[in-house]
Design a protein around this motif. Structure first.
Motif, PDB file in Angstrom:
ATOM      1  N   GLN A  17       0.822  -1.212   0.000  1.00 23.95           N
ATOM      2  CA  GLN A  17       0.000   0.000   0.000  1.00 23.95           C
ATOM      3  C   GLN A  17       0.854   1.258   0.000  1.00 23.95           C
ATOM      4  OE1 GLN A  17      -2.689  -0.312   3.348  1.00 23.95           O
ATOM      5  NE2 GLN A  17      -3.418  -2.330   2.711  1.00 23.95           N
ATOM      6  N   ASP A  18       2.105   1.142   0.405  1.00 23.08           N
ATOM      7  CA  ASP A  18       3.014   2.285   0.457  1.00 23.08           C
ATOM      8  C   ASP A  18       4.256   1.954  -0.369  1.00 23.08           C
ATOM      9  OD1 ASP A  18       5.176   4.032   1.251  1.00 23.08           O
ATOM     10  OD2 ASP A  18       3.986   4.624   2.986  1.00 23.08           O
ATOM     11  N   PRO A  19       4.443   2.571  -1.532  1.00 23.68           N
ATOM     12  CA  PRO A  19       5.591   2.237  -2.394  1.00 23.68           C
ATOM     13  C   PRO A  19       6.933   2.367  -1.687  1.00 23.68           C
ATOM     14  CG  PRO A  19       4.007   3.576  -3.596  1.00 23.68           C
ATOM     15  CD  PRO A  19       3.546   3.560  -2.166  1.00 23.68           C
ATOM     16  N   GLU A  20       7.089   3.375  -0.832  1.00 20.17           N
ATOM     17  CA  GLU A  20       8.359   3.542  -0.128  1.00 20.17           C
ATOM     18  C   GLU A  20       8.643   2.350   0.787  1.00 20.17           C
ATOM     19  OE1 GLU A  20      10.625   6.521   3.056  1.00 20.17           O
ATOM     20  OE2 GLU A  20       8.617   7.010   2.337  1.00 20.17           O
ATOM     21  N   MET A  21       7.614   1.909   1.537  1.00 15.77           N
ATOM     22  CA  MET A  21       7.785   0.769   2.426  1.00 15.77           C
ATOM     23  C   MET A  21       8.049  -0.506   1.624  1.00 15.77           C
ATOM     24  SD  MET A  21       7.705   1.602   5.598  1.00 15.77           S
ATOM     25  CE  MET A  21       8.464   3.179   5.229  1.00 15.77           C
ATOM     26  N   TRP A  22       7.360  -0.653   0.516  1.00 14.73           N
ATOM     27  CA  TRP A  22       7.529  -1.847  -0.319  1.00 14.73           C
ATOM     28  C   TRP A  22       8.938  -1.911  -0.904  1.00 14.73           C
ATOM     29  CZ3 TRP A  22       5.726  -6.409  -0.619  1.00 14.73           C
ATOM     30  CH2 TRP A  22       5.871  -7.203  -1.744  1.00 14.73           C
ATOM     31  N   HIS A  23       9.447  -0.782  -1.376  1.00 12.34           N
ATOM     32  CA  HIS A  23      10.802  -0.757  -1.926  1.00 12.34           C
ATOM     33  C   HIS A  23      11.842  -1.025  -0.847  1.00 12.34           C
ATOM     34  CE1 HIS A  23       9.343   1.943  -5.484  1.00 12.34           C
ATOM     35  NE2 HIS A  23       9.009   0.683  -5.635  1.00 12.34           N
ATOM     36  N   LEU A  24      11.601  -0.508   0.358  1.00 18.42           N
ATOM     37  CA  LEU A  24      12.508  -0.783   1.474  1.00 18.42           C
ATOM     38  C   LEU A  24      12.496  -2.260   1.821  1.00 18.42           C
ATOM     39  CD1 LEU A  24      14.332   0.167   3.852  1.00 18.42           C
ATOM     40  CD2 LEU A  24      12.220   0.598   5.146  1.00 18.42           C
ATOM     41  N   PHE A  25      11.310  -2.827   1.964  1.00 23.05           N
ATOM     42  CA  PHE A  25      11.176  -4.237   2.344  1.00 23.05           C
ATOM     43  C   PHE A  25      11.801  -5.175   1.316  1.00 23.05           C
ATOM     44  CE2 PHE A  25       8.532  -8.088   1.754  1.00 23.05           C
ATOM     45  CZ  PHE A  25       8.883  -8.770   2.911  1.00 23.05           C
ATOM     46  N   THR A  26      11.589  -4.891   0.038  1.00 20.07           N
ATOM     47  CA  THR A  26      12.074  -5.791  -1.014  1.00 20.07           C
ATOM     48  C   THR A  26      13.515  -5.503  -1.428  1.00 20.07           C
ATOM     49  OG1 THR A  26      11.132  -4.329  -2.715  1.00 20.07           O
ATOM     50  CG2 THR A  26       9.756  -6.173  -1.954  1.00 20.07           C
ATOM     51  N   CYS A  27      14.156  -4.515  -0.800  1.00 16.63           N
ATOM     52  CA  CYS A  27      15.556  -4.174  -1.089  1.00 16.63           C
ATOM     53  C   CYS A  27      15.755  -3.793  -2.554  1.00 16.63           C
ATOM     54  CB  CYS A  27      16.488  -5.331  -0.751  1.00 16.63           C
ATOM     55  SG  CYS A  27      16.262  -6.018   0.880  1.00 16.63           S
ATOM     56  N   LYS A  28      14.849  -2.986  -3.074  1.00 20.79           N
ATOM     57  CA  LYS A  28      14.903  -2.613  -4.486  1.00 20.79           C
ATOM     58  C   LYS A  28      16.251  -2.025  -4.874  1.00 20.79           C
ATOM     59  CE  LYS A  28      12.572   0.130  -8.027  1.00 20.79           C
ATOM     60  NZ  LYS A  28      11.486   1.101  -8.334  1.00 20.79           N
ATOM     61  N   GLU A  29      16.857  -1.231  -3.973  1.00 21.26           N
ATOM     62  CA  GLU A  29      18.107  -0.564  -4.300  1.00 21.26           C
ATOM     63  C   GLU A  29      19.272  -1.533  -4.488  1.00 21.26           C
ATOM     64  OE1 GLU A  29      19.340   2.030  -1.153  1.00 21.26           O
ATOM     65  OE2 GLU A  29      19.455   0.425   0.342  1.00 21.26           O
ATOM     66  N   GLU A  30      19.138  -2.751  -3.983  1.00 22.21           N
ATOM     67  CA  GLU A  30      20.252  -3.705  -4.045  1.00 22.21           C
ATOM     68  C   GLU A  30      20.290  -4.504  -5.344  1.00 22.21           C
ATOM     69  OE1 GLU A  30      21.235  -5.957  -0.596  1.00 22.21           O
ATOM     70  OE2 GLU A  30      20.112  -4.632   0.764  1.00 22.21           O
ATOM     71  N   TYR A  31      19.199  -4.497  -6.101  1.00 25.79           N
ATOM     72  CA  TYR A  31      19.137  -5.345  -7.289  1.00 25.79           C
ATOM     73  C   TYR A  31      20.133  -4.915  -8.360  1.00 25.79           C
ATOM     74  CZ  TYR A  31      15.167  -8.173  -5.876  1.00 25.79           C
ATOM     75  OH  TYR A  31      14.357  -9.089  -5.233  1.00 25.79           O
ATOM     76  N   ASP A  32      20.294  -3.633  -8.535  1.00 26.33           N
ATOM     77  CA  ASP A  32      21.189  -3.147  -9.581  1.00 26.33           C
ATOM     78  C   ASP A  32      22.352  -2.341  -9.008  1.00 26.33           C
ATOM     79  OD1 ASP A  32      19.599  -4.179 -11.777  1.00 26.33           O
ATOM     80  OD2 ASP A  32      18.151  -2.601 -11.278  1.00 26.33           O
ATOM     81  N   ALA A  33      22.722  -2.661  -7.781  1.00 23.69           N
ATOM     82  CA  ALA A  33      23.809  -1.929  -7.131  1.00 23.69           C
ATOM     83  C   ALA A  33      25.121  -2.153  -7.884  1.00 23.69           C
ATOM     84  CB  ALA A  33      23.942  -2.371  -5.681  1.00 23.69           C
ATOM     85  N   SER A  34      25.764  -1.069  -8.271  1.00 20.43           N
ATOM     86  CA  SER A  34      27.001  -1.180  -9.051  1.00 20.43           C
ATOM     87  C   SER A  34      28.230  -1.346  -8.163  1.00 20.43           C
ATOM     88  CB  SER A  34      27.180   0.064  -9.931  1.00 20.43           C
ATOM     89  OG  SER A  34      27.197   1.241  -9.136  1.00 20.43           O
TER      90      SER A  34
END
Length: 339
Positions: A7-24
Motif C-alpha cells: 500500500q506504500d511504495p516507499e515501504m515496499w521498496h525498502l522491504f524488497t531491497c529494491k536498491e540492491e538489485y542493480d547496485a554497481s
C-alpha cells in the motif's frame, strides 16, 4: 504482510531491497554495505513499525512482549601453542596465579578456551534462554578453514543434547554456489546426525535475492545472514521474520529470513564504538523492537564470549529478561513465527 506493505511504495521498496538489485558497488566481500544504502534510518525498523500500526501484532509464548534470537558463529576453536605460551609467560611476569593456572589448562587442551560452548549454554540457562550455534563445515584448502567439523562431533552432540540448535555457517563462497551449499550442509548433517534447518554465511556474505533462492533450493528452512556487516540495525526495515519477495520474478521465495540486527564485531571493529556507546545503541535497538513486538537477532561469536565481552553479552541477557523477552534460537523463532 505483503498486501499491507504494498500500500506504500516507499515501504515496499525498502522491504524488497529494491536498491540492491542493480547496485554497481559492493565491498571486497561482495556485500552491499550500509554506507551505500539510501536507508539512513537504519536504527528504526520502519517497515515493521508500518505493519504494527496497521494491526500486525505477533504473539509469543506466555504473552511475552517481544523476542530475542540468540546466535553464535563458530569461526575458530583452536588456539595456537605460541599464543598459549605467550599468555602463560605474561601471567608469570605479572604474578597472576589465576592466569598461570588457566595457562596450564590451555596447554593441555588444543581447543580451550575457544571451545566454550558449555559455558555459554550454562550462562544462557541462567536467563531462561536458548540459542543457535552455527558451525563451519569447510574442506582443507577452503578460505578460513581452521577446524574439521568432524573433530567437534562430541561438542556438537553435547550442544544438541542440551536442546540448543546447531546450524550451518556457510563458507566464503557458499552464498553464491548451490553445490557448495549442498555439500557443506550434507557434511554438517553427517556430524549432527539430523537435518540442518538454519543457516548463516561467513562474513555475512549475501546477495539479494540470489542467496535466498539458493538456500531454498538447498533445503534450508531459514536464514539469518541478512544484515549489514558495517552497521547494526534493520537492513530492510524489518524486525519480523519474513518470507523474501523476489522483485524481478514477482513471487515469494520459500525460505524464512530472520533478519540480523547486531553482530558483536560490527560495534567495535566496523563502527569503532566503545563499550558505553555500544551499550547505548544495543539498548536503543532492544527498546525499539519491544515497541512493535518484534524480534531482535544477536550474533555473538564464541571468541567474544570470554572476559569483558562475555560480561557485555550477559548484560544484554539480563536487560532482556527484565523486560520479559522470550530468548531463543533461530529454530524457536522459525517454528512459532513461520509466516
Amino acid at each position: 504482510m505483503y498486501n499491507i506493505l504494498q500500500q506504500d511504495p516507499e515501504m515496499w521498496h525498502l522491504f524488497t531491497c529494491k536498491e540492491e538489485y542493480d547496485a554497481s558497488f559492493r565491498d571486497g566481500y561482495d556485500r552491499f554495505p550500509h554506507y551505500m544504502s539510501n536507508n539512513r534510518q537504519v536504527f528504526e525498523p520502519r517497515a515493521s513499525q508500518y505493519l504494527f500500526e496497521r494491526g500486525y501484532h505477533p504473539e509469543y509464548p506466555e504473552g511475552q512482549p517481544f523476542a530475542v534470537c540468540l546466535t553464535h558463529d563458530i569461526d575458530v576453536v583452536y588456539q595456537s601453542y605460541p599464543k598459549k605460551g605467550f599468555d602463560l609467560l605474561l601471567a608469570l611476569a605479572y604474578g597472576n596465579r589465576a592466569g598461570l593456572m588457566q595457562g596450564v589448562r590451555n596447554l593441555r587442551s588444543p581447543k580451550y578456551p575457544l571451545c566454550n560452548f558449555e559455558e555459554v549454554i550454562a550462562l544462557e540457562e541462567e536467563y531462561d534462554a536458548t540459542s543457535t550455534f552455527f558451525f563451519l563445515a569447510l574442506q582443507d584448502g577452503d578460505q578460513d578453514h581452521s577446524y574439521q567439523v568432524e573433530d567437534l562431533a562430541c561438542e556438537i552432540g553435547t550442544i544438541a543434547d542440551y536442546g540448543w540448535e546447531v546450524g550451518l555457517h556457510g563458507g566464503h563462497q557458499a552464498y553464491a554456489d548451490l553445490q557448495k551449499l549442498k555439500d557443506e550442509k550434507a557434511r554438517m548433517e553427517r556430524v549432527l546426525g539430523r537435518p540442518v534447518a538454519g543457516y548463516r554465511n561467513h562474513f555475512l556474505r549475501f546477495r539479494v535475492p540470489e542467496t535466498w533462492e539458493l538456500l531454498d533450493q538447498a533445503g534450508f528452512l531459514y536464514d539469518t545472514t541478512f544484515g549489514y556487516a558495517d552497521c547494526v540495525g534493520f537492513r530492510n526495515g524489518m524486525c519480523y521474520p519474513f518470507r523474501p519477495y523476489h522483485g524481478r520474478k514477482h513471487q515469494e521465495i520459500g525460505i524464512v529470513e530472520i533478519p540480523l540486527t547486531v553482530m558483536d564485531c560490527t560495534l567495535d571493529s566496523y563502527m569503532r564504538l566503545g563499550s558505553m556507546q555500544s551499550w547505548d545503541i544495543v539498548r536503543h535497538l532492544i527498546d525499539t523492537v519491544e515497541r512493535c513486538h518484534g524480534v531482535i537477532t544477536l550474533l555473538w561469536h564464541n571468541t567474544y564470549l570470554t572476559g569483558d565481552r562475555m560480561k557485555f553479552y550477559e548484560k544484554i541477557l539480563r536487560y532482556c529478561r527484565e523486560k520479559g523477552a522470550w530468548m531463543t534460537g533461530g529454530d524457536g523463532i522459525m517454528k512459532l513465527l513461520n509466516p
